[in-house]
Scaffold this motif. Structure first.
Motif, PDB file in Angstrom:
ATOM      1  N   CYS A 155      -6.872 -19.484  27.052  1.00 54.86           N
ATOM      2  CA  CYS A 155      -6.213 -19.722  25.760  1.00 54.86           C
ATOM      3  C   CYS A 155      -6.391 -18.506  24.850  1.00 54.86           C
ATOM      4  O   CYS A 155      -7.488 -17.951  24.753  1.00 54.86           O
ATOM      5  CB  CYS A 155      -6.834 -20.961  25.112  1.00 54.86           C
ATOM      6  N   ASP A 156      -5.307 -18.117  24.172  1.00 57.57           N
ATOM      7  CA  ASP A 156      -5.362 -16.974  23.239  1.00 57.57           C
ATOM      8  C   ASP A 156      -6.430 -17.164  22.167  1.00 57.57           C
ATOM      9  O   ASP A 156      -6.938 -16.202  21.606  1.00 57.57           O
ATOM     10  CB  ASP A 156      -4.004 -16.824  22.515  1.00 57.57           C
ATOM     11  N   HIS A 157      -6.717 -18.410  21.854  1.00 59.18           N
ATOM     12  CA  HIS A 157      -7.628 -18.699  20.735  1.00 59.18           C
ATOM     13  C   HIS A 157      -9.063 -18.972  21.162  1.00 59.18           C
ATOM     14  O   HIS A 157      -9.851 -19.465  20.369  1.00 59.18           O
ATOM     15  CB  HIS A 157      -7.075 -19.887  19.922  1.00 59.18           C
TER      16      HIS A 157
ATOM     17  N   CYS B 212      -1.790 -21.660  27.318  1.00 57.70           N
ATOM     18  CA  CYS B 212      -1.950 -23.118  27.310  1.00 57.70           C
ATOM     19  C   CYS B 212      -0.664 -23.812  27.769  1.00 57.70           C
ATOM     20  O   CYS B 212      -0.716 -24.771  28.536  1.00 57.70           O
ATOM     21  CB  CYS B 212      -2.347 -23.618  25.929  1.00 57.70           C
TER      22      CYS B 212
ATOM     23  N   GLY C 135      -8.121 -25.793  25.392  1.00 54.14           N
ATOM     24  CA  GLY C 135      -7.500 -24.735  24.600  1.00 54.14           C
ATOM     25  C   GLY C 135      -6.777 -25.285  23.397  1.00 54.14           C
ATOM     26  O   GLY C 135      -6.858 -26.484  23.097  1.00 54.14           O
ATOM     27  N   CYS C 136      -6.038 -24.400  22.706  1.00 59.06           N
ATOM     28  CA  CYS C 136      -5.294 -24.833  21.516  1.00 59.06           C
ATOM     29  C   CYS C 136      -4.128 -25.731  21.902  1.00 59.06           C
ATOM     30  O   CYS C 136      -3.647 -26.509  21.095  1.00 59.06           O
ATOM     31  CB  CYS C 136      -4.807 -23.618  20.727  1.00 59.06           C
ATOM     32  N   GLY C 137      -3.661 -25.597  23.150  1.00 61.15           N
ATOM     33  CA  GLY C 137      -2.552 -26.428  23.626  1.00 61.15           C
ATOM     34  C   GLY C 137      -1.184 -25.874  23.289  1.00 61.15           C
ATOM     35  O   GLY C 137      -0.174 -26.401  23.777  1.00 61.15           O
ATOM     36  N   HIS C 138      -1.123 -24.816  22.464  1.00 59.56           N
ATOM     37  CA  HIS C 138       0.182 -24.347  21.983  1.00 59.56           C
ATOM     38  C   HIS C 138       0.538 -22.928  22.416  1.00 59.56           C
ATOM     39  O   HIS C 138       1.708 -22.594  22.522  1.00 59.56           O
ATOM     40  CB  HIS C 138       0.228 -24.403  20.447  1.00 59.56           C
ATOM     41  N   CYS C 139      -0.475 -22.079  22.634  1.00 53.03           N
ATOM     42  CA  CYS C 139      -0.189 -20.665  22.957  1.00 53.03           C
ATOM     43  C   CYS C 139       0.413 -20.572  24.352  1.00 53.03           C
ATOM     44  O   CYS C 139       0.474 -21.550  25.096  1.00 53.03           O
ATOM     45  CB  CYS C 139      -1.479 -19.840  22.870  1.00 53.03           C
TER      46      CYS C 139
HETATM   47 ZN    ZN Z   1      -4.088 -21.853  23.684  1.00 54.68          ZN
END
Ligand code: ZN
Ligand code: NAD
Length: 341
Positions: free
Chosen positions: A103-105, A95, A88-92
């Protein structure tokens, strides 16, 4: 280095022209011990579920750390690790909660290594962040690779229904392949429910019994639903886990799931379900979970280290990837095939 490359619909080739990557920042270079061969790859290869990109296949990966970018902390060369697959993006928020599978993305990103980005059917894999590694300690990476999907996916699906899987209940597992054969072991290790397994060949039904299924039914039988209801009685099955996802298996699940039960479709078989108020008992949760979280993968490693679950492995050299996909396509792999570079 050698790699199994996806070039487009029905075009997979083993090549020997890939550069060995060099990790920077928080990246980690892994020497691959094993890469599992998942039926999802066949959806990519034969049906084009990922298109317009050329990449190295393999999303069930494990190995030893070969090199690290300067920002990586807490690991050393030679450590044995699994690679968590859904990158995933690692930040949302999902994640941050370790559920990179949601993941939102996701709609804007490739799904991870082997699913649009370079995966682990190669001598080395570049993992984009050390966050995506899970240590396996004394487990062998060759044997452990499929834990990342063939075990994590059923584990996460079963956890959603754990509170319904009491000792007086029945659970139906449809499809005793790579994922399904581990699902049977997770159910035995974590629940008291009586397991009814379904598959379409006598050897898979026997395999299911050997892994703890109390009953094994051939879902090709035209009266498969009646056979299951004869076992459960009027209450029917509290949980159905469908590892095929074809129209016929979803319809079978809908016939045998109980009131207030869970009908969980994990298989990506392209099946259709036509909702009808009288066709599904009241209170049923129908869901289509995807993979699992990073912390759930740690729990799966715990089950494997305690020997409560294991993967039935067929080992093959990386060079035989095309033949191995053919075997999987024809139902000739029992448990999981693992490619070894
Ligand atoms: Zn994410
Ligand atoms: P597999 O090929 O190893 O096993 C499939 C099994 O299903 C085989 O034993 C086969 O005999 C059996 N089967 C086929 N048709 C059947 C039917 N009509 N009734 C009963 N059994 C039947 O596949 P796998 O690697 O275990 O993957 C299973 C499915 O799960 C695939 O569609 C795969 O893409 C999907 N998958 C989903 C996720 C997710 O996150 N949702 C993750 C991984 C795999």
């Amino acid at each position: 280095m050698k790699a199994v490359r996806f070039f487009g619909l029905k075009d997979v080739r083993v090549v020997n022209d890939q550069e060995k990557p060099v990790p920077t920042g928080d990246e980690v270079l892994l020497k691959i011990g094993g890469a599992g061969v998942c039926h999802s790859d066949l959806h990519i290869i034969d049906e084009g579920t990922v298109s317009g990109v050329v990449f190295t296949l393999g999303h069930e990966n494990a190995g030893w750390i070969e090199a690290m970018g300067p920002a990586v902390k807490g690991y050393k060369k030679g450590d044995a690790v699994l690679v968590y697959g859904p990158w995933g993006c690692g930040h949302c928020k999902p994640c941050q909660l370790s559920s990179e599978n949601y993941c939102d993305h996701q709609s804007e990103m490739a799904f991870g290594g082997g699913l649009g980005l370079n995966g682990g059917m190669a001598e080395y894999l570049l993992v984009p962040s050390s966050r995506l590694l899970v240590p396996i300690y004394d487990l062998d990476p060759v044997i452990a690779a499929p834990l990342t999907d063939a075990a994590l996916t059923p584990y996460s699906a079963i956890k959603r229904s754990l509170h319904k899987l009491m000792s007086d209940e029945f659970v139906v597992v449809i499809g005793v392949g790579g994922l399904g054969h581990v699902a049977l072991q997770i159910l035995r290790a974590m629940t008291g429910a009586t397991v009814i397994a379904c598959d379409i060949t006598p050897d898979r039904l026997e395999f299911a019994r050997s892994l703890g299924a109390a009953y094994a039914i051939n879902s090709k039988d035209s009266d498969a639903a009646e056979q299951i209801k004869k076992i459960t009685g009027i209450k029917k099955a509290k949980v159905v886990l469908d590892f095929v996802g074809a129209t016929s298996t979803i319809e079978l699940g809908a016939k045998v799931v109980s009131l207030n039960g869970d009908l969980t479709i994990i298989g990506l078989g392209g099946g259709k379900f036509s909702y009808n108020m009288m066709g599904l008992p009241f209170g049923v949760n129908m869901s289509n979970p995807y993979w699992g979280s990073r912390t759930e993968l740690m729990e799966v490693v715990g089950l494997a280290r305690q020997k409560k679950i294991h993967i039935e492995i067929e080992k093959y050299p990386l060079d035989q990837a095309v033949e191995v996909y053919d075997k999987l396509r024809n139902g000739k792999i029992k448990g999981r095939a693992v490619l070894i570079p």
